[in-house]
Design a protein around this motif. Structure first.
Motif, short mmCIF file in Angstrom:
data_model
loop_
_atom_site.label_atom_id
_atom_site.label_comp_id
_atom_site.label_asym_id
_atom_site.label_seq_id
_atom_site.Cartn_x
_atom_site.Cartn_y
_atom_site.Cartn_z
N ASN A 102 103.25 87.48 7.31
CA ASN A 102 101.97 87.69 6.64
C ASN A 102 101.46 86.41 6.00
OD1 ASN A 102 101.27 90.54 6.98
ND2 ASN A 102 103.14 90.96 5.82
N SER A 103 100.14 86.33 5.83
CA SER A 103 99.52 85.20 5.16
C SER A 103 99.25 85.56 3.71
CB SER A 103 98.21 84.82 5.86
OG SER A 103 97.44 83.93 5.07
N ALA A 104 99.92 84.88 2.79
CA ALA A 104 99.72 85.14 1.36
C ALA A 104 98.29 84.80 0.94
CB ALA A 104 100.72 84.34 0.53
N PHE A 105 97.74 83.73 1.52
CA PHE A 105 96.36 83.33 1.19
C PHE A 105 95.37 84.43 1.56
CE2 PHE A 105 97.23 78.47 1.60
CZ PHE A 105 98.01 78.54 0.45
N LEU A 106 95.48 84.94 2.78
CA LEU A 106 94.52 85.94 3.23
C LEU A 106 94.76 87.30 2.57
CD1 LEU A 106 94.18 85.09 7.03
CD2 LEU A 106 92.65 84.50 5.14
N GLN A 107 96.01 87.62 2.26
CA GLN A 107 96.28 88.85 1.51
C GLN A 107 95.59 88.81 0.16
OE1 GLN A 107 100.64 89.03 1.58
NE2 GLN A 107 100.52 90.87 2.84
N GLN A 108 95.68 87.67 -0.52
CA GLN A 108 95.01 87.52 -1.81
C GLN A 108 93.50 87.55 -1.64
OE1 GLN A 108 96.52 84.46 -4.53
NE2 GLN A 108 98.36 84.29 -3.27
#
Length: 258
Positions: free
Chosen positions: A186-192
């Protein structure tokens, strides 16, 4: 908190700004060929334009070294076809995409620091928000804007501050950031980004059915979303990232920034 202008064409008219990941380091080792990925995306974009004659699509290519606008349905023209529709969408987008990939590769060859393996997401997010602000200022009538990130590359920790600035700018303007992430993790940037702005984060499990994911989850206009149960973000990592790619606990993160 300042809000975006509220006068729209109609509840179901959308301005969709798509950020297209063209990172060759990712696509050269990914199970889904880039050409097949593009066929899914083109079909999805065409369906958005067919849903409402006032819908608008803008595509921004995100490379390792640069990003650029490669398609705008409001200015697309084609002989013998309705403006902004097939085959104008295919021909214009593919031609400009090919030119962009070539330019981005040349920029990478000139970089004395060596190749960058992450995509310039902070740049494409900023360009998307600039375009949307221009639409807001064009007059009292405008479609409902949203951003869709079609991303596969890993997060670039050095872009953390710039990306968070873009996320909070989108939040203030009430612009949702949707994310369709295709990488292994998963992408932490895009999740945020999706969580903070009220967008949708989705990681497709069956890439052969990518068009189905796009059309059922991300084609829905903002008004219709209030009547649907779309995927919710679960387990979002709000820790800040350092330039070395490790989470930091002593840096303010999205969870405690007002």
């Amino acid at each position: 908190m300042a809000s975006a202008p509220s006068k729209l064409y109609a509840d179901d008219v959308s301005l969709l700004v798509v950020l297209l990941d063209t990172n060759p380091f990712f696509w050269s080792s990914f199970s889904l060929p880039f050409s097949k990925f593009l066929s899914h995306v083109l079909s999805f974009l065409n369906s958005i334009l067919l849903l409402n004659q006032f819908n608008q699509v803008v595509v921004i290519a995100t490379g390792c070294n640069s990003c650029d606008y490669i398609y705008d349905s409001s200015s697309a023209t084609s002989t013998g076809a309705e403006s902004g529709r097939m085959p104008a969408l295919c021909s214009d987008l593919l031609r400009k995409l090919d030119e962009f990939v070539t330019r981005d590769q040349q920029l990478g060859e000139k970089d004395s620091l060596g190749p960058t393996t992450s995509s310039l997401l902070s740049g494409s997010l900023s360009m998307a928000l600039c375009y949307i602000q221009k639409v807001f200022r064009s007059g009292p009538l405008h479609p409902q804007p949203r951003i869709l990130c079609l991303q596969g590359s890993t997060d670039g920790p050095e872009q953390y501050v710039a990306i968070m600035n873009a996320i909070f700018s989108a939040q203030r303007s009430m612009v949702p950031i949707d994310s369709c992430f295709m990488g292994s993790n998963n992408s932490a940037f895009l999740q945020q980004a999706s969580y903070i702005t009220g967008g949708v984060y989705q990681k497709p499990q069956q890439l052969d059915g990518l068009f189905q994911y796009l059309s059922t989850v991300f084609a829905t206009d903002l008004h219709s979303r209030t009547f649907l149960r779309l995927p919710k973000s679960v387990g979002v990592d709000f820790r800040a990232s350092s330039v070395f790619g490790q989470p930091q606990t002593d840096v303010p993160s999205a969870s405690n920034v007002k």
